[in-house]
Scaffold this active site. Structure first.
Site, PDB file in Angstrom:
ATOM      1  N   GLU A   1      52.837  -6.550 -67.427  1.00 49.68           N
ATOM      2  CA  GLU A   1      54.163  -6.860 -67.963  1.00 49.68           C
ATOM      3  C   GLU A   1      54.279  -8.353 -68.221  1.00 49.68           C
ATOM      4  OE1 GLU A   1      57.562  -4.977 -66.137  1.00 49.68           O
ATOM      5  OE2 GLU A   1      56.285  -3.544 -65.070  1.00 49.68           O
TER       6      GLU A   1
ATOM      7  N   GLY B   1      53.824 -12.101 -70.417  1.00 46.82           N
ATOM      8  CA  GLY B   1      54.392 -12.674 -71.630  1.00 46.82           C
ATOM      9  C   GLY B   1      53.363 -12.739 -72.741  1.00 46.82           C
TER      10      GLY B   1
ATOM     11  N   TRP C   1      68.616  -8.415 -71.930  1.00 44.65           N
ATOM     12  CA  TRP C   1      67.584  -7.377 -71.929  1.00 44.65           C
ATOM     13  C   TRP C   1      67.313  -7.009 -73.372  1.00 44.65           C
ATOM     14  CZ3 TRP C   1      65.106  -6.348 -67.597  1.00 44.65           C
ATOM     15  CH2 TRP C   1      65.743  -6.569 -66.381  1.00 44.65           C
TER      16      TRP C   1
ATOM     17  N   GLU D   1      41.431  21.085 -51.294  1.00 43.32           N
ATOM     18  CA  GLU D   1      40.833  22.331 -50.829  1.00 43.32           C
ATOM     19  C   GLU D   1      41.238  22.641 -49.386  1.00 43.32           C
ATOM     20  OE1 GLU D   1      37.587  20.259 -53.366  1.00 43.32           O
ATOM     21  OE2 GLU D   1      39.386  19.726 -52.238  1.00 43.32           O
TER      22      GLU D   1
ATOM     23  N   THR E   1      55.364 -16.175 -66.654  1.00 44.29           N
ATOM     24  CA  THR E   1      56.375 -15.143 -66.423  1.00 44.29           C
ATOM     25  C   THR E   1      56.904 -15.210 -65.005  1.00 44.29           C
ATOM     26  OG1 THR E   1      55.420 -13.669 -68.084  1.00 44.29           O
ATOM     27  CG2 THR E   1      56.799 -12.656 -66.392  1.00 44.29           C
TER      28      THR E   1
ATOM     29  N   ASP F   1      60.748 -16.191 -65.249  1.00 43.70           N
ATOM     30  CA  ASP F   1      61.573 -14.985 -65.096  1.00 43.70           C
ATOM     31  C   ASP F   1      61.800 -14.606 -63.631  1.00 43.70           C
ATOM     32  OD1 ASP F   1      61.528 -14.930 -67.817  1.00 43.70           O
ATOM     33  OD2 ASP F   1      60.195 -13.198 -68.005  1.00 43.70           O
TER      34      ASP F   1
ATOM     35  N   LEU G   1      49.477 -14.075 -71.748  1.00 43.77           N
ATOM     36  CA  LEU G   1      48.627 -13.134 -71.027  1.00 43.77           C
ATOM     37  C   LEU G   1      48.335 -11.905 -71.882  1.00 43.77           C
ATOM     38  CD1 LEU G   1      47.124 -12.218 -68.511  1.00 43.77           C
ATOM     39  CD2 LEU G   1      49.296 -11.360 -67.587  1.00 43.77           C
TER      40      LEU G   1
ATOM     41  N   HIS H   1      42.122  16.681 -48.264  1.00 42.38           N
ATOM     42  CA  HIS H   1      41.906  16.942 -49.679  1.00 42.38           C
ATOM     43  C   HIS H   1      42.563  18.255 -50.083  1.00 42.38           C
ATOM     44  CE1 HIS H   1      38.171  14.120 -50.216  1.00 42.38           C
ATOM     45  NE2 HIS H   1      39.261  13.487 -49.804  1.00 42.38           N
TER      46      HIS H   1
ATOM     47  N   SER I   1      48.286 -11.626 -75.155  1.00 41.96           N
ATOM     48  CA  SER I   1      47.375 -11.977 -76.242  1.00 41.96           C
ATOM     49  C   SER I   1      45.957 -12.190 -75.725  1.00 41.96           C
ATOM     50  CB  SER I   1      47.869 -13.235 -76.956  1.00 41.96           C
ATOM     51  OG  SER I   1      49.180 -13.041 -77.481  1.00 41.96           O
TER      52      SER I   1
END
Length: 378
Positions: free
Chosen positions: A312, A314, A182, A62, A208, A212, A317, A60, A319
């Site tokens: 990421e 479409g 793109w 510290e 997607t 894609d 998903l 950690h 909506s």
């Protein structure tokens, strides 16, 4: 407040800002732990040590800060400045509060208390029991902002969800033939790759993944590869897809509502009998309206250590997540282009009147290459 007290408070803020900057170096590498930075200052006001939590499971902040102090004599009456209350329990590493309590330091300055049930004031209590002065709340808001996704996951039991959308000026994410490469410019795509490297996982839906065939990897910038999540309710995506067959296959998580197929994939003996078994992970989630129940899917991802999720997907998903109230932040690229038809970015929110519109809590605009980027908290 006296002049000396005001100066000391200013020093605390200065040193805490340094600790926050150090903590940020662990972004993308320490989750599901929070990012933590630490600065050690001698009684004369000189920084003698510093460190941050570099990797999950490793030392950690510290501990790294104390180990960086070359002259241990300087620890006498020193001040430890840390962005989060030192832990008080044994996890992957020993408790930091115990370690600090054994040092000859005068005080510990803390930005924010750790709300995790295993800590939640216990670290502060241990320090005070060792006659160490404890000061809290220095740059607290900045510390909370630094670890907003960790705090969100701790409070709600689901990942902090960022929805990324790249659309044309007239609101389309794909042409009528489905082509979407793109819409955004190269600078925007590089930014997305940086986000991928910083979040715990990247998620898409089955459409997607199928149309894609994305890799969802970090390529345009340097950074660690995130886990990849695909929602595949029936669990029928072909195995040749990148997410299910490339070199990062073990980082892929498939979420399905098909219990029978999930049970087969979860049986190690059945997997061994397959010549080309899936080396990633399959998670079963509840079914709702013929689809994976997204709230349950996010809860299962949280249980798997995913505290921040970049979506990421479409239109469908995206909506569905917005309708379910599961989007915490929207990052919307608007490209200076027109399509005039195709697939809209968001649809079906069941809004009939302006008073039912989905509002943003806050937002900001900035330029990203030739695109405009809207960042909004929902």
């Amino acid at each position: 407040m006296s002049d000396s007290a005001a100066q000391q408070n200013g020093n605390y803020r200065l040193w805490m800002q340094r600790a926050l900057n150090l903590a940020l170096r662990g972004k993308g590498y320490v989750s599901p732990n929070p990012m933590v930075g630490c600065v050690i200052v001698s009684k004369d006001g000189n920084i003698i040590g510093e460190g941050y939590h570099e990797r999950y499971g490793k030392a950690h902040a510290e501990v790294n800060a104390v180990q960086s102090v070359e002259n241990r004599e300087l620890l006498k009456n020193a001040t430890v400045v840390v962005t989060l209350e030192p832990c008080s329990h044994t996890g992957k590493t020993p408790p930091c509060a115990d370690m600090l309590a054994e040092l000859p330091i005068a005080r510990v300055v803390i930005a924010m208390k750790d709300p995790h049930p295993s800590v939640n004031g216990k670290g502060i209590k241990k320090l005070k029991a060792a006659d160490i002065e404890v000061i809290t709340g220095v740059l607290q808001k900045e510390a909370e902002k630094l670890n907003e996704t960790w705090l969100h996951a701790l409070e709600l039991g689901r990942p902090f969800v960022t929805l990324k959308i790249a659309q044309t000026a007239d609101g389309y994410i794909a042409a009528p033939n489905g082509d979407s490469k793109w819409i955004s410019c190269e600078e925007s795509r590089k930014l997305v790759h940086r986000w991928r490297s910083e979040d715990d996982a990247v998620m898409v839906g089955r459409n997607t993944a199928l149309h894609d065939n994305p890799s969802l990897t970090v390529r345009l910038v340097e950074g660690r590869q995130p886990k990849r999540v695909v929602i595949d309710g029936p669990f029928e995506l072909p195995r040749h897809l990148n997410l299910l067959s490339d070199q990062y296959e073990e980082k892929t998580i498939v979420i399905t509502h098909n219990r029978e197929k999930w049970e087969k994939e979860s049986d190690p003996m059945l997997k061994m009998l397959q010549s080309n078994y899936f080396r990633g992970e399959v998670i079963h989630a509840e079914k709702s309206g013929g689809h994976v129940r997204l709230k349950d899917a996010l809860r299962k991802l949280h249980d798997n250590g995913i505290h921040s999720l970049l979506v990421e997907g479409g239109r469908d998903l995206s909506s569905a997540l917005v309708r379910a109230g599961l989007v915490d932040r929207l990052r919307l690229f608007i490209s200076p282009k027109l399509l005039g038809g195709g697939t809209k970015s968001i649809s079906g929110l069941n809004v009939q009147r302006m008073e039912d519109i989905v509002p943003f809590r806050d937002f900001k605009w900035e330029q990203s290459g030739s695109d405009m980027l809207l960042t909004a908290n929902l």
